[in-house]
Design an enzyme around this catalytic site. Structure first.
Site, PDB file in Angstrom:
ATOM      1  N   LYS A 123      -9.778  -0.553   9.705  1.00  0.00           N
ATOM      2  CA  LYS A 123     -10.015   0.695   8.972  1.00  0.00           C
ATOM      3  C   LYS A 123     -11.443   1.193   9.195  1.00  0.00           C
ATOM      4  CE  LYS A 123      -5.948   0.978   7.246  1.00  0.00           C
ATOM      5  NZ  LYS A 123      -5.053   2.060   7.669  1.00  0.00           N
ATOM      6  N   HIS A 159       5.659  -3.409   9.973  1.00  0.00           N
ATOM      7  CA  HIS A 159       6.058  -4.638   9.284  1.00  0.00           C
ATOM      8  C   HIS A 159       7.291  -5.274   9.928  1.00  0.00           C
ATOM      9  CE1 HIS A 159       4.156  -2.369   5.780  1.00  0.00           C
ATOM     10  NE2 HIS A 159       3.438  -3.460   5.851  1.00  0.00           N
ATOM     11  N   LYS A 212      -0.118   2.033  19.629  1.00  0.00           N
ATOM     12  CA  LYS A 212       0.755   1.529  18.568  1.00  0.00           C
ATOM     13  C   LYS A 212       2.042   2.328  18.519  1.00  0.00           C
ATOM     14  CE  LYS A 212      -1.991  -0.834  15.072  1.00  0.00           C
ATOM     15  NZ  LYS A 212      -2.384  -0.824  13.646  1.00  0.00           N
ATOM     16  N   ASP A 266      -3.874  -8.516  14.213  1.00  0.00           N
ATOM     17  CA  ASP A 266      -5.066  -7.931  13.594  1.00  0.00           C
ATOM     18  C   ASP A 266      -5.539  -8.732  12.384  1.00  0.00           C
ATOM     19  OD1 ASP A 266      -2.829  -7.264  12.117  1.00  0.00           O
ATOM     20  OD2 ASP A 266      -3.455  -5.212  11.713  1.00  0.00           O
ATOM     21  N   GLN A 284      -7.600 -13.797   0.794  1.00  0.00           N
ATOM     22  CA  GLN A 284      -6.451 -14.170   1.620  1.00  0.00           C
ATOM     23  C   GLN A 284      -6.470 -15.658   1.929  1.00  0.00           C
ATOM     24  OE1 GLN A 284      -5.372 -11.453   4.744  1.00  0.00           O
ATOM     25  NE2 GLN A 284      -4.399 -13.044   5.971  1.00  0.00           N
ATOM     26  N   ARG A 316     -10.353   1.707   1.914  1.00  0.00           N
ATOM     27  CA  ARG A 316      -9.051   2.186   1.465  1.00  0.00           C
ATOM     28  C   ARG A 316      -9.162   2.769   0.058  1.00  0.00           C
ATOM     29  NH1 ARG A 316      -4.482  -0.177   4.160  1.00  0.00           N
ATOM     30  NH2 ARG A 316      -5.076  -1.770   5.690  1.00  0.00           N
ATOM     31  N   THR A 364       0.811  -1.218   0.000  1.00  0.00           N
ATOM     32  CA  THR A 364       0.000   0.000   0.000  1.00  0.00           C
ATOM     33  C   THR A 364       0.845   1.269   0.000  1.00  0.00           C
ATOM     34  OG1 THR A 364      -0.151  -0.163   2.413  1.00  0.00           O
ATOM     35  CG2 THR A 364      -1.949  -1.121   1.141  1.00  0.00           C
ATOM     36  N   LYS A 367       4.485   5.677  15.316  1.00  0.00           N
ATOM     37  CA  LYS A 367       3.839   6.890  14.822  1.00  0.00           C
ATOM     38  C   LYS A 367       4.685   8.096  15.226  1.00  0.00           C
ATOM     39  CE  LYS A 367       0.150   4.988  13.068  1.00  0.00           C
ATOM     40  NZ  LYS A 367      -0.101   5.021  11.612  1.00  0.00           N
ATOM     41  N   THR A 368       4.966   8.961  14.272  1.00  0.00           N
ATOM     42  CA  THR A 368       5.741  10.172  14.531  1.00  0.00           C
ATOM     43  C   THR A 368       4.916  11.384  14.125  1.00  0.00           C
ATOM     44  OG1 THR A 368       6.754  10.315  12.346  1.00  0.00           O
ATOM     45  CG2 THR A 368       7.832   8.873  13.946  1.00  0.00           C
ATOM     46  N   HIS A 375       7.107  -0.165   6.821  1.00  0.00           N
ATOM     47  CA  HIS A 375       7.229   0.682   8.001  1.00  0.00           C
ATOM     48  C   HIS A 375       7.474  -0.183   9.227  1.00  0.00           C
ATOM     49  CE1 HIS A 375       3.127  -0.484   9.032  1.00  0.00           C
ATOM     50  NE2 HIS A 375       2.717  -0.061   7.849  1.00  0.00           N
TER      51      HIS A 375
END
Length: 406
Positions: free
Chosen positions: A82, A48, A227, A192, A171, A86, A40, A230-231, A45
Site C-alpha cells: 500500500k 483470495h 495482477k 506479498d 500477525q 488504509r 476489508t 482487475k476490471t 475477490h
C-alpha cells in the site's frame, strides 16, 4: 504424489521457509495449517481465490485448515503493497464482512464434522495488554530487521505510521497463538505476505522451541506480470451481487491466450494432463480451452447451475444459439421510460458516470439493438422494446438486456 508435489506441479509455490523439511513433513504427516483473511470488504475477490484453492488442495490431501479472520488485525490494516495508510474500519463493518466471508468460503472448504476450523483473531488480539505484549513478544523483534521487510519499503517516502508498523507483530502473534491452541505448524498465504509470515515462524520457534513453517503461493498475475482480477468496475468479486456470474464467466472467457494454461492449473481441479492438453491448443482452438476455464472457475465460485446459465447466455449472444434469458438483465420501471438512456445506464452501474457514457458514445462503442448510439441525449423510448426487450452492448463484449417491469 503428496500435496507438496501437487502444489509444485500446478505452479502454486513461491517461497518456503524450510523447503526440504516442508516437503518431508507433507509427505509423512497430516498437519494443521492456517491462512489469514483480513475482512476489508464484504466479499472475497479473485485475489483470495488462489489462496482458497491451495487450502482446498491441502484439505483434500488430509491436512486440517484453519481459516483465520482478521477481526483484530483488520482494526489496524496490513501496510503490505500500500502507498498510504488504509482507511480505519469500524468493528461493526469488520464483523459484517466476516459473516460474508464465512458463507463464501464454505463453497471451497468442507467445515462439516470438524474437518476445518474458523477462528477470529479479535478473540485474543483485542484482549492483549500493551505492556504485557511488549514484554512477551516485543523482545523477539529487532527494529533493524523489521525495517528491511519488503512490506514496508514502499512506504518510506510517504511515511509509515507506528500504528501500521505493529501489524507484523500482530500477525506473528496469531501464528504463535494458533500453534499453542491448535498445534498449527504452518502458515500459508500470498507471496506479498512473506515478511509477515517469516516473523510468525521465527516467533513460534523462539518462544516455544517448536518447529514452525511457512509457504507462500504465487500471486495471480498475467504472463506480462500484471495482477489479474482487475476490471473496469474494480475488483472481480466472488459475491454474485457485486460481480454477476455472467460477468465473472466472461472475464475468464476473455483472458489472454498466454494465460489460459496457468489459470487452468491454479484455478481448477482439472487433472494436469487435461490442463496441458487444453493449454497447448493454438490459434482458434484455444477458445475451446477458454470456455472450459470459464465454466470450471464459475462452477467453483457460483455453483454448476449459475455456470450453465452464464455459459448459455454467452452462447446466445456470441454464437446465436439459445435464448437470452440468462443475459444480465436490468428492469426498467414505467417512470423511467422516455428518460435519457445514459441516465438509466449510469443509475444501474453499466457506466460509472455520464462522462464515461458520453465518451463511449463518441468512440462508437455503445449499441442498442445492434444500432450504434450516436446521440448522448437518446431517450429510452418504448418503441425500442421488441420481443425480449432492449439489447444494449457496451464495447465489444458487454451485453445487457433491458426489460419492462410488468
Amino acid at each position: 504424489m503428496s500435496v507438496y508435489d501437487t502444489l509444485k506441479e500446478r505452479g502454486y509455490l513461491a517461497q518456503l521457509s524450510h523447503e526440504d523439511e516442508i516437503k518431508e513433513l507433507l509427505e509423512k504427516e497430516k498437519i494443521t495449517f492456517y491462512i489469514g483473511f483480513d475482512p476489508t470488504a464484504d466479499s472475497l475477490h479473485v485475489g483470495h481465490f488462489i489462496a482458497m484453492m491451495v487450502m482446498a488442495h491441502m484439505q483434500r490431501a488430509g491436512h486440517h485448515p484453519i481459516c483465520l479472520f482478521g477481526g483484530g488485525t483488520g482494526m489496524v490494516g496490513d501496510p503490505s503493497g500500500k502507498d498510504s495508510m488504509r482507511q480505519m474500519l469500524t468493528p461493526d463493518f469488520i464483523n459484517h464482512n466476516i459473516e460474508c466471508f464465512k458463507k463464501q468460503m464454505s463453497r471451497f472448504i468442507d467445515f462439516s464434522d470438524g474437518k476445518a476450523t474458523m477462528v477470529n483473531n479479535a478473540d485474543w488480539l483485542l484482549k492483549l495488554n500493551y505492556v504485557d505484549l511488549l514484554r512477551e513478544v516485543g523482545t523477539h523483534f529487532t527494529v533493524n530487521r523489521m525495517l528491511t521487510a519488503e512490506c514496508f519499503k514502499k512506504r518510506w517516502e510517504k511515511g509509515l505510521t507506528f500504528f501500521e508498523f505493529n501489524y507484523m507483530i500482530m500477525q506473528a502473534y496469531d501464528f504463535y497463538t494458533l500453534n499453542k491452541k491448535y498445534n498449527c505448524v504452518m502458515e500459508l498465504g500470498g507471496d506479498d505476505q512473506w515478511s509477515n509470515m517469516i516473523a510468525g515462524v521465527e516467533l513460534v520457534r523462539r518462544k516455544s522451541g517448536k518447529n514452525a513453517f511457512c509457504m507462500t503461493n504465487r500471486l495471480l498475475t498475467t504472463s506480462t506480470g500484471e495482477k489479474m482480477g482487475k476490471t473496469v468496475g474494480g475488483a472481480l468479486w466472488l459475491d454474485k451481487e457485486k460481480t454477476s456470474p455472467y460477468d465473472f464467466y466472461q472475464y475468464w472467457r476473455n483472458v489472454a491466450d498466454a494465460d489460459v494454461k496457468n489459470c487452468l492449473a491454479l484455478l481448477t481441479f482439472l487433472p494436469m494432463e487435461e490442463v496441458n492438453r487444453l493449454g497447448d491448443l493454438k490459434d482458434a482452438a484455444i477458445n475451446d480451452a477458454k470456455k472450459v476455464l470459464a465454466f470450471e472457475v464459475t462452477k467453483l465460485v457460483h455453483g454448476e447451475e449459475e455456470a450453465k446459465k452464464a455459459q448459455e447466455a454467452a452462447e446466445a449472444l456470441f454464437c446465436g444459439a439459445g435464448a437470452l434469458d440468462n443475459v444480465p438483465t436490468l428492469n426498467v420501471a414505467e417512470n423511467e421510460i422516455d428518460g435519457l438512456l445514459i441516465d438509466f445506464l449510469v443509475t444501474n452501474k453499466v457506466f460509472t458516470s455520464k462522462r464515461e457514457a458520453r465518451q463511449m458514445i463518441t468512440q462508437g462503442g455503445l449499441y442498442v439493438n445492434d444500432a450504434p448510439v450516436t446521440d448522448a441525449m437518446q431517450k429510452l423510448s418504448k418503441d425500442l422494446f421488441v420481443d425480449d426487450g432492449v439489447l444494449v452492448r457496451k464495447g465489444k463484449k458487454k451485453y445487457y438486456r433491458l426489460v419492462l417491469n410488468k
